[in-house]
Write a protein that holds these residues in place. Sequence first.
Motif, short mmCIF file in Angstrom:
data_model
loop_
_atom_site.label_atom_id
_atom_site.label_comp_id
_atom_site.label_asym_id
_atom_site.label_seq_id
_atom_site.Cartn_x
_atom_site.Cartn_y
_atom_site.Cartn_z
N THR A 183 21.57 66.05 4.20
CA THR A 183 20.34 66.23 3.44
C THR A 183 19.22 65.44 4.10
OG1 THR A 183 21.55 66.54 1.36
CG2 THR A 183 19.23 65.93 1.20
N GLU A 184 18.14 66.11 4.41
CA GLU A 184 17.00 65.45 5.02
C GLU A 184 16.40 64.48 4.00
OE1 GLU A 184 13.25 64.83 7.23
OE2 GLU A 184 13.68 65.05 5.10
N ARG A 185 16.28 63.23 4.39
CA ARG A 185 15.90 62.18 3.42
C ARG A 185 14.51 62.37 2.86
NH1 ARG A 185 14.27 59.89 0.06
NH2 ARG A 185 14.54 57.74 -0.67
N LEU A 186 13.56 62.78 3.69
CA LEU A 186 12.18 62.87 3.21
C LEU A 186 11.93 64.17 2.46
CD1 LEU A 186 9.69 60.99 3.45
CD2 LEU A 186 8.89 62.47 5.31
N GLU A 187 12.46 65.29 2.97
CA GLU A 187 12.21 66.60 2.38
C GLU A 187 13.24 66.98 1.32
OE1 GLU A 187 9.55 68.20 3.15
OE2 GLU A 187 8.90 67.16 4.96
N GLY A 188 14.43 66.41 1.40
CA GLY A 188 15.48 66.76 0.47
C GLY A 188 16.10 68.12 0.73
N GLU A 189 15.92 68.67 1.95
CA GLU A 189 16.45 69.97 2.33
C GLU A 189 17.58 69.79 3.34
OE1 GLU A 189 15.57 72.78 1.00
OE2 GLU A 189 13.98 71.93 -0.23
N PRO A 190 18.43 70.84 3.51
CA PRO A 190 19.53 70.73 4.48
C PRO A 190 19.01 70.58 5.91
CG PRO A 190 19.89 72.55 2.96
CD PRO A 190 18.48 72.10 2.76
N VAL A 191 19.71 69.79 6.69
CA VAL A 191 19.44 69.65 8.11
C VAL A 191 20.77 69.45 8.81
CG1 VAL A 191 19.11 67.14 7.97
CG2 VAL A 191 18.09 68.43 9.86
N CYS A 192 20.94 70.07 9.97
CA CYS A 192 22.22 69.94 10.66
C CYS A 192 22.24 68.68 11.52
CB CYS A 192 22.51 71.18 11.52
SG CYS A 192 21.58 71.26 13.07
N THR A 193 23.43 68.21 11.81
CA THR A 193 23.58 66.99 12.60
C THR A 193 23.19 67.20 14.05
OG1 THR A 193 25.91 67.52 13.03
CG2 THR A 193 25.42 66.15 11.10
N GLY A 194 23.08 68.45 14.48
CA GLY A 194 22.75 68.72 15.87
C GLY A 194 21.30 68.46 16.21
N CYS A 195 20.40 68.66 15.26
CA CYS A 195 18.97 68.51 15.55
C CYS A 195 18.34 67.33 14.83
CB CYS A 195 18.21 69.78 15.18
SG CYS A 195 18.11 70.10 13.39
N ALA A 196 19.04 66.74 13.86
CA ALA A 196 18.46 65.68 13.03
C ALA A 196 18.21 64.40 13.83
CB ALA A 196 19.37 65.38 11.85
N VAL A 197 17.13 63.73 13.47
CA VAL A 197 16.84 62.39 13.98
C VAL A 197 17.40 61.40 12.96
CG1 VAL A 197 15.02 60.76 14.60
CG2 VAL A 197 14.76 63.19 15.15
N THR A 198 18.10 60.38 13.41
CA THR A 198 18.79 59.48 12.49
C THR A 198 18.34 58.03 12.67
OG1 THR A 198 20.64 59.11 14.01
CG2 THR A 198 20.82 60.97 12.49
N GLU A 199 18.48 57.29 11.58
CA GLU A 199 18.28 55.84 11.61
C GLU A 199 18.97 55.26 10.38
OE1 GLU A 199 14.56 52.74 11.55
OE2 GLU A 199 14.50 54.40 12.99
N ASN A 213 8.80 62.57 10.39
CA ASN A 213 9.39 62.32 9.07
C ASN A 213 10.07 60.96 9.02
OD1 ASN A 213 8.53 64.87 8.40
ND2 ASN A 213 10.47 65.51 7.50
N LEU A 214 10.71 60.59 10.12
CA LEU A 214 11.35 59.27 10.18
C LEU A 214 10.32 58.17 10.03
CD1 LEU A 214 13.58 57.23 10.75
CD2 LEU A 214 13.33 57.73 13.19
N GLU A 215 9.20 58.30 10.73
CA GLU A 215 8.15 57.27 10.65
C GLU A 215 7.56 57.21 9.24
OE1 GLU A 215 5.91 54.16 11.53
OE2 GLU A 215 7.46 55.03 12.83
N SER A 216 7.39 58.36 8.61
CA SER A 216 6.86 58.38 7.24
C SER A 216 7.80 57.66 6.29
CB SER A 216 6.65 59.83 6.78
OG SER A 216 5.67 60.48 7.56
N PHE A 217 9.11 57.88 6.46
CA PHE A 217 10.05 57.22 5.57
C PHE A 217 10.12 55.72 5.87
CE2 PHE A 217 14.32 55.76 4.32
CZ PHE A 217 14.24 56.04 2.97
N ARG A 218 9.95 55.33 7.10
CA ARG A 218 9.93 53.90 7.43
C ARG A 218 8.86 53.18 6.60
NH1 ARG A 218 10.04 54.77 13.50
NH2 ARG A 218 12.23 54.62 14.14
N ARG A 219 7.68 53.80 6.53
CA ARG A 219 6.59 53.19 5.76
C ARG A 219 6.94 53.14 4.28
NH1 ARG A 219 3.51 56.34 9.55
NH2 ARG A 219 3.27 58.00 8.01
N GLU A 220 7.56 54.21 3.77
CA GLU A 220 7.97 54.20 2.36
C GLU A 220 9.00 53.10 2.11
OE1 GLU A 220 9.36 57.85 0.77
OE2 GLU A 220 7.58 59.02 1.36
N TYR A 221 9.94 52.97 3.02
CA TYR A 221 11.02 51.99 2.86
C TYR A 221 10.48 50.56 2.86
CZ TYR A 221 15.55 49.74 3.57
OH TYR A 221 16.68 48.95 3.44
#
Length: 258
Positions: A183-199, A213-221
């Motif tokens: 589950t994509e953390r910011l959008e809440g939609e499915p994302v596959c492990t092949g293309c997803a950026v992780t942290e 999206n990763l940078e946006s969530f960093r700021r939220e976190y």
Amino acid sequence: MFETSVGVIHRIDERTRFVVHADRSQPSVADDTVARLVSENRLAAVELDTDRFGDVFDELKEKRFGQTQTAYKDWAVDRLQERHTTTVQYTGDNNVTYTKTCEPNLSDISVQSIEPVYLPQARQTTELQQYTHPYEYFAAGPSRVTTEDGIHRCVHCETSGSNETYTYCANCGSISCNDHTKTERLEGEPVCTGCAVTERFALKTKYFYDDDNLESFRREYEAMALHEKAMENKPLAVGGVVTAVLLFVGALMTAGVI
């Protein structure tokens, strides 16, 4: 019929209908699903209208029969001879056990008729962003037998078949099994492990469509309160609370309060 002085040791009395792929190179016996498709729809066969098919499909190839009916008949007789050749054991009048290979003579086998039919084989591809998903099948009217199914197949592993669950990834166009879908953390939609950026956040890996999206969530976190950050890893947070409660109870028991 095979018999010796002790009597009949093996008998074959069978009528068989089987379906053959009449390829130009080498005929082959069709598997059970294709054979059933042909047999059950044989009486509903129609004349092929290649012009009509040309209006529907991008490309049309018509494969001609590679041999004569006589050649296919001889081939069929050979296959039946192989199929019915078997080895049996029997005991003679002298109580000795013997082994005999029972092979029908070619004259024992007769082919009553050969019915040539064309079985349409359709191949289609679905292009979704970075991926192309093929689907191929034999068709007889509304009935079909699938020979390749790239829709019910994970692009990341060997998981396949219609009994599994698959999810479409709108980020890259892949079709993935449960193990390769997050589950994509910011959008809440499915994302596959092949293309997803992780942290990792709160010691748990999070998945994102892209770096933005990763940078946006960093700021939220960073703006979250401590308890909100802890809830990004709920099992760890719950485990920490339980541990704290147990330690607190243990301290009270040691102090003699309870």
